[in-house]
Design a protein around this motif. Sequence first.
Motif, PDB file in Angstrom:
ATOM      1  N   GLU A 132    -105.996 -21.235 -20.583  1.00 57.12           N
ATOM      2  CA  GLU A 132    -105.560 -21.561 -19.224  1.00 57.12           C
ATOM      3  C   GLU A 132    -104.337 -22.475 -19.273  1.00 57.12           C
ATOM      4  OE1 GLU A 132    -104.991 -20.919 -16.157  1.00 57.12           O
ATOM      5  OE2 GLU A 132    -107.121 -20.475 -15.807  1.00 57.12           O
ATOM      6  N   ASN A 137    -105.983 -25.804 -14.709  1.00 55.97           N
ATOM      7  CA  ASN A 137    -107.147 -26.503 -15.243  1.00 55.97           C
ATOM      8  C   ASN A 137    -107.239 -27.940 -14.736  1.00 55.97           C
ATOM      9  OD1 ASN A 137    -109.315 -26.099 -17.552  1.00 55.97           O
ATOM     10  ND2 ASN A 137    -108.537 -28.175 -17.785  1.00 55.97           N
ATOM     11  N   ARG A 165    -109.642 -23.715 -21.578  1.00 55.48           N
ATOM     12  CA  ARG A 165    -110.112 -24.292 -20.319  1.00 55.48           C
ATOM     13  C   ARG A 165    -111.327 -25.187 -20.529  1.00 55.48           C
ATOM     14  NH1 ARG A 165    -112.658 -18.821 -17.434  1.00 55.48           N
ATOM     15  NH2 ARG A 165    -114.429 -18.605 -18.842  1.00 55.48           N
ATOM     16  N   ALA A 170    -110.877 -23.578 -12.734  1.00 56.48           N
ATOM     17  CA  ALA A 170    -109.500 -23.090 -12.683  1.00 56.48           C
ATOM     18  C   ALA A 170    -109.407 -21.783 -11.912  1.00 56.48           C
ATOM     19  CB  ALA A 170    -108.967 -22.907 -14.103  1.00 56.48           C
TER      20      ALA A 170
END
Length: 337
Positions: A132, A137, A165, A170
């Motif tokens: 991510e 995040n 992540r 997210a």
Amino acid sequence: MKMNEIRAAFETEITNCQDLQSLQELKVKYLGKSGELTVLLKSIKDLPAEERPSFGAEVNALRGVMEARFAEKTDTLKALDMQRRLQEEKVDISLTSCKPLGASHPVTLIENEICDLLIAMGFEVLTGPEIETDYYNFKALNIPDDHPARDMQDTFYITDSILLRTQTSAMQARLMEKRQPPIKVICPGKVFRSDSDASHSPVFHQIEGLVVDKNITLCDLKGTLEYIASHLFGENTKVRFRPSFFPFTEPSVEVDVTCSNCGGKGCSLCKGTGWIELLGAGMVNPFVLEKCGIDSKKYNGFAFGIGMDRVAMIKYGIPDIRLLFENDQRFLKQFGK
């Protein structure tokens, strides 16, 4: 070698031939480009002219006999080879399988159970990337670069802006950027934090839930969590909220459930309190809604994050989270039914 000698030697060798490989070598020996019969045919030029026709006819006749014997012997050896293979490779289908049936992992069992519960309540299942960006995040969830909440999560960074992540929230930010309320989703998946001991793993599993609509309250959140807890741990399970802090919710709460082992009376599992901490939750911070393009004066919502590994440990009495990742068949086969 004279023709009669060749005929006699050939008959002896082909009679004693026991496999197809040897038979092929024998065929090359007698009928190949440098074979015995080929040599005889080449010797015709050395004979008187009147003897050549009869000699050539005899050689061709012998070739015909040899080719017929090769064909016959090939069929015989193929039949013997098939019989041998049938004996050596046969399978007794009357035997029961010795391989044990596979089983779902305890975390998978919990994930399926929670997802089924929430899908029945109208939640949509949303999945996303495990690698991510820092923006989705952290920053989109009200955690800027200098925010102290970053210290709460030991993050695996790939670059300054790309990471593994630390939460499936997210995906909630990604969704809210693209869709206006009403929103009702859950985001299951793996998350990663640099932490490892008997109760923490660098890889673990979460289901994060998000509801955004008009007139959402903490009562809606508590009712949802009570429904989940009663189905996971028993209908008499109670839920309580304790004040807490998360950057992306305001107010934020820690959620406890009555101990499934003692029913709230107090035991070693709950350290005598009768309660077990289960998850974090709260009302979605208006800043997060606004950053994702949702009018916080018109809409509000709640969010929660459930650690599936923790739920599995509580529900199945697993003392060490590392057991979930060691692939010990003695442990995993207990969840086969």
